[in-house]
Design a protein around this motif. Structure first.
Motif, PDB file in Angstrom:
ATOM      1  N   PRO A   1       0.832  -1.212   0.000  1.00 59.04           N
ATOM      2  CA  PRO A   1       0.000   0.000   0.000  1.00 59.04           C
ATOM      3  C   PRO A   1       0.865   1.261   0.000  1.00 59.04           C
ATOM      4  N   GLY A   2       0.512   2.205  -0.817  1.00 58.03           N
ATOM      5  CA  GLY A   2       1.250   3.467  -0.863  1.00 58.03           C
ATOM      6  C   GLY A   2       2.441   3.462  -1.790  1.00 58.03           C
ATOM      7  N   ARG A   3       2.591   2.393  -2.592  1.00 59.56           N
ATOM      8  CA  ARG A   3       3.729   2.328  -3.514  1.00 59.56           C
ATOM      9  C   ARG A   3       3.713   3.490  -4.490  1.00 59.56           C
ATOM     10  N   ALA A   4       2.543   3.794  -5.043  1.00 56.13           N
ATOM     11  CA  ALA A   4       2.429   4.910  -5.988  1.00 56.13           C
ATOM     12  C   ALA A   4       2.738   6.242  -5.318  1.00 56.13           C
ATOM     13  N   LEU A   5       2.377   6.361  -4.039  1.00 53.36           N
ATOM     14  CA  LEU A   5       2.661   7.601  -3.315  1.00 53.36           C
ATOM     15  C   LEU A   5       4.156   7.789  -3.096  1.00 53.36           C
ATOM     16  N   VAL A   6       4.874   6.675  -2.890  1.00 54.30           N
ATOM     17  CA  VAL A   6       6.335   6.764  -2.719  1.00 54.30           C
ATOM     18  C   VAL A   6       6.975   7.282  -4.004  1.00 54.30           C
ATOM     19  N   LEU A   7       6.572   6.726  -5.134  1.00 51.88           N
ATOM     20  CA  LEU A   7       7.097   7.200  -6.410  1.00 51.88           C
ATOM     21  C   LEU A   7       6.729   8.656  -6.651  1.00 51.88           C
ATOM     22  N   LEU A   8       5.504   9.014  -6.286  1.00 49.63           N
ATOM     23  CA  LEU A   8       5.058  10.391  -6.474  1.00 49.63           C
ATOM     24  C   LEU A   8       5.840  11.340  -5.578  1.00 49.63           C
ATOM     25  N   ALA A   9       6.199  10.886  -4.377  1.00 52.78           N
ATOM     26  CA  ALA A   9       6.953  11.741  -3.451  1.00 52.78           C
ATOM     27  C   ALA A   9       8.313  12.103  -4.026  1.00 52.78           C
ATOM     28  N   PHE A  10       8.949  11.165  -4.734  1.00 54.86           N
ATOM     29  CA  PHE A  10      10.238  11.463  -5.353  1.00 54.86           C
ATOM     30  C   PHE A  10      10.089  12.359  -6.570  1.00 54.86           C
ATOM     31  N   LEU A  11       8.897  12.365  -7.152  1.00 57.84           N
ATOM     32  CA  LEU A  11       8.666  13.194  -8.327  1.00 57.84           C
ATOM     33  C   LEU A  11       8.272  14.625  -7.959  1.00 57.84           C
TER      34      LEU A  11
ATOM     35  N   ILE B   1      30.022  22.064   1.259  1.00 56.84           N
ATOM     36  CA  ILE B   1      29.873  21.034   0.238  1.00 56.84           C
ATOM     37  C   ILE B   1      28.765  20.062   0.626  1.00 56.84           C
ATOM     38  N   THR B   2      28.660  19.763   1.923  1.00 58.63           N
ATOM     39  CA  THR B   2      27.603  18.867   2.390  1.00 58.63           C
ATOM     40  C   THR B   2      26.230  19.415   2.046  1.00 58.63           C
ATOM     41  N   GLY B   3      26.031  20.707   2.269  1.00 56.79           N
ATOM     42  CA  GLY B   3      24.748  21.318   1.934  1.00 56.79           C
ATOM     43  C   GLY B   3      24.442  21.260   0.449  1.00 56.79           C
ATOM     44  N   VAL B   4      25.451  21.501  -0.381  1.00 57.06           N
ATOM     45  CA  VAL B   4      25.248  21.449  -1.834  1.00 57.06           C
ATOM     46  C   VAL B   4      24.928  20.021  -2.272  1.00 57.06           C
ATOM     47  N   VAL B   5      25.628  19.047  -1.701  1.00 63.04           N
ATOM     48  CA  VAL B   5      25.341  17.647  -2.036  1.00 63.04           C
ATOM     49  C   VAL B   5      23.899  17.290  -1.674  1.00 63.04           C
ATOM     50  N   LEU B   6      23.449  17.716  -0.516  1.00 59.95           N
ATOM     51  CA  LEU B   6      22.080  17.410  -0.084  1.00 59.95           C
ATOM     52  C   LEU B   6      21.045  18.064  -0.996  1.00 59.95           C
ATOM     53  N   VAL B   7      21.280  19.310  -1.392  1.00 63.54           N
ATOM     54  CA  VAL B   7      20.296  19.972  -2.252  1.00 63.54           C
ATOM     55  C   VAL B   7      20.323  19.380  -3.662  1.00 63.54           C
ATOM     56  N   HIS B   8      21.470  18.878  -4.101  1.00 64.21           N
ATOM     57  CA  HIS B   8      21.517  18.183  -5.388  1.00 64.21           C
ATOM     58  C   HIS B   8      20.760  16.860  -5.332  1.00 64.21           C
ATOM     59  N   LEU B   9      20.798  16.199  -4.176  1.00 65.70           N
ATOM     60  CA  LEU B   9      20.100  14.920  -4.044  1.00 65.70           C
ATOM     61  C   LEU B   9      18.595  15.069  -4.181  1.00 65.70           C
ATOM     62  N   VAL B  10      18.074  16.260  -3.884  1.00 65.53           N
ATOM     63  CA  VAL B  10      16.635  16.488  -4.021  1.00 65.53           C
ATOM     64  C   VAL B  10      16.182  16.192  -5.445  1.00 65.53           C
ATOM     65  N   GLY B  11      16.927  16.661  -6.421  1.00 66.94           N
ATOM     66  CA  GLY B  11      16.587  16.395  -7.813  1.00 66.94           C
ATOM     67  C   GLY B  11      17.188  15.113  -8.341  1.00 66.94           C
ATOM     68  N   ALA B  12      18.374  14.735  -7.846  1.00 64.17           N
ATOM     69  CA  ALA B  12      19.058  13.557  -8.373  1.00 64.17           C
ATOM     70  C   ALA B  12      18.292  12.278  -8.067  1.00 64.17           C
ATOM     71  N   LEU B  13      17.668  12.208  -6.892  1.00 62.60           N
ATOM     72  CA  LEU B  13      16.936  10.995  -6.533  1.00 62.60           C
ATOM     73  C   LEU B  13      15.730  10.770  -7.434  1.00 62.60           C
ATOM     74  N   VAL B  14      15.189  11.837  -8.005  1.00 58.73           N
ATOM     75  CA  VAL B  14      14.092  11.675  -8.960  1.00 58.73           C
ATOM     76  C   VAL B  14      14.561  10.832 -10.140  1.00 58.73           C
ATOM     77  N   PHE B  15      15.695  11.213 -10.731  1.00 60.29           N
ATOM     78  CA  PHE B  15      16.224  10.467 -11.870  1.00 60.29           C
ATOM     79  C   PHE B  15      16.635   9.060 -11.453  1.00 60.29           C
ATOM     80  N   ALA B  16      17.316   8.941 -10.312  1.00 56.22           N
ATOM     81  CA  ALA B  16      17.860   7.652  -9.907  1.00 56.22           C
ATOM     82  C   ALA B  16      16.760   6.659  -9.555  1.00 56.22           C
ATOM     83  N   VAL B  17      15.796   7.063  -8.739  1.00 55.73           N
ATOM     84  CA  VAL B  17      14.760   6.130  -8.283  1.00 55.73           C
ATOM     85  C   VAL B  17      13.862   5.707  -9.435  1.00 55.73           C
ATOM     86  N   TRP B  18      13.398   6.647 -10.233  1.00 58.58           N
ATOM     87  CA  TRP B  18      12.510   6.291 -11.343  1.00 58.58           C
ATOM     88  C   TRP B  18      13.237   5.455 -12.388  1.00 58.58           C
ATOM     89  N   THR B  19      14.497   5.773 -12.660  1.00 57.98           N
ATOM     90  CA  THR B  19      15.251   4.979 -13.634  1.00 57.98           C
ATOM     91  C   THR B  19      15.472   3.567 -13.137  1.00 57.98           C
TER      92      THR B  19
END
Length: 264
Positions: free
Chosen positions: A92-102, A129-147
């Protein structure tokens, strides 16, 4: 003949639209002196290329590549097991998990990153650098998880079921069967994340400035100061790894992966 002329004209217009801006960057990068109202530079040379490649450009380039490598490693470390779970498990909630990353890509990036920046300042992560890495992960995880979800869904589950029937554990099946078969997809996902991080500008500027300067931020600063030659050189250098990696992406991103993007 009329049809041939029309096709040639359309091809010429398309070539101008695509190559015109690149040609403009190339001319500006070689223009040592260009003053109005001359339609062409008065003097060409490699002065700005030499300046950029000997000092100014190297540190933003090194820092940008380092951040992109860290973001790629962390994103894949999180996305591979999560993508496998989303592809193979029904819960349950699988679609919501994918949507959360999108969701981060569903809204304009500026308000999303501005909101994150305020929290980063509160936690002392701004300008690091840690802060920049974290803010990049916000968008990067969209590509990584969906791919990765699409990649694992494209793999035949019968091979894993056969391994389970022979007594292999879920972990061993994943490491011995699923992950090796998904290797081209992992490479494709890594390329997408690396290019996203290397080219990311808004989050880097808001979170990293003035202490973390990557190539896109450096190019923006140069263009704001009307140093058009430096900005052009930076843009061309930034485009080179993108062009090379996109050619690699074409090799590793298989068509069957794309089919499952719409079925997630």
């Amino acid at each position: 003949m009329a049809r041939l002329i029309a096709r040639a004209a359309a091809l010429a217009v398309a070539a101008f639209a695509i190559l015109g801006p690149l040609a403009g960057l190339a001319v500006w990068s070689l223009a040592e002196r260009w003053t109005a109202p001359s339609p062409w530079p008065q003097r060409f040379g490699l002065k700005y290329w030499h300046r950029m490649l000997t000092a100014d450009l190297l540190e933003p380039l090194r820092l940008g590549v380092l951040i992109a490598l860290i973001v790629t490693a962390v994103a894949l470390l999180l996305a591979i097991p999560l993508g496998y779970a989303l592809a193979r498990l029904s819960f349950p909630g699988r679609a919501l998990v994918l949507l959360a990353f999108l969701m981060p890509q569903a809204f304009p990036q500026l308000p999303v990153f501005a909101s994150a920046t305020r929290e980063f300042y509160r936690w002392g992560l701004a300008g690091t650098i840690t802060g920049v890495v974290l803010v990049h992960l916000v968008g990067a995880l969209v590509f990584a998880v969906w791919t990765m979800s699409a990649v694992f869904r494209a793999l035949a589950s019968e091979l894993e079921e056969a391994a389970w029937n022979l007594g292999a554990s879920t972990t061993r099946t994943f490491l011995s069967i699923a992950l090796p078969l998904a290797a081209p997809g992992v490479v494709a996902s890594a390329v997408l994340v690396f290019l996203y991080s290397l080219d990311e500008f808004t989050g880097t500027l808001l979170v990293g400035a003035p202490f973390v300067t990557t190539l896109p931020v450096y190019m923006y600063t140069a263009s704001q100061g009307y140093e058009l030659q430096i900005a052009s050189v930076t843009a061309l250098v930034l485009m080179l790894p993108g062009a090379v990696l996109l050619l690699a992406l074409e090799r590793f991103l298989k068509s069957e992966y794309l089919v499952f993007f719409g079925q997630l």
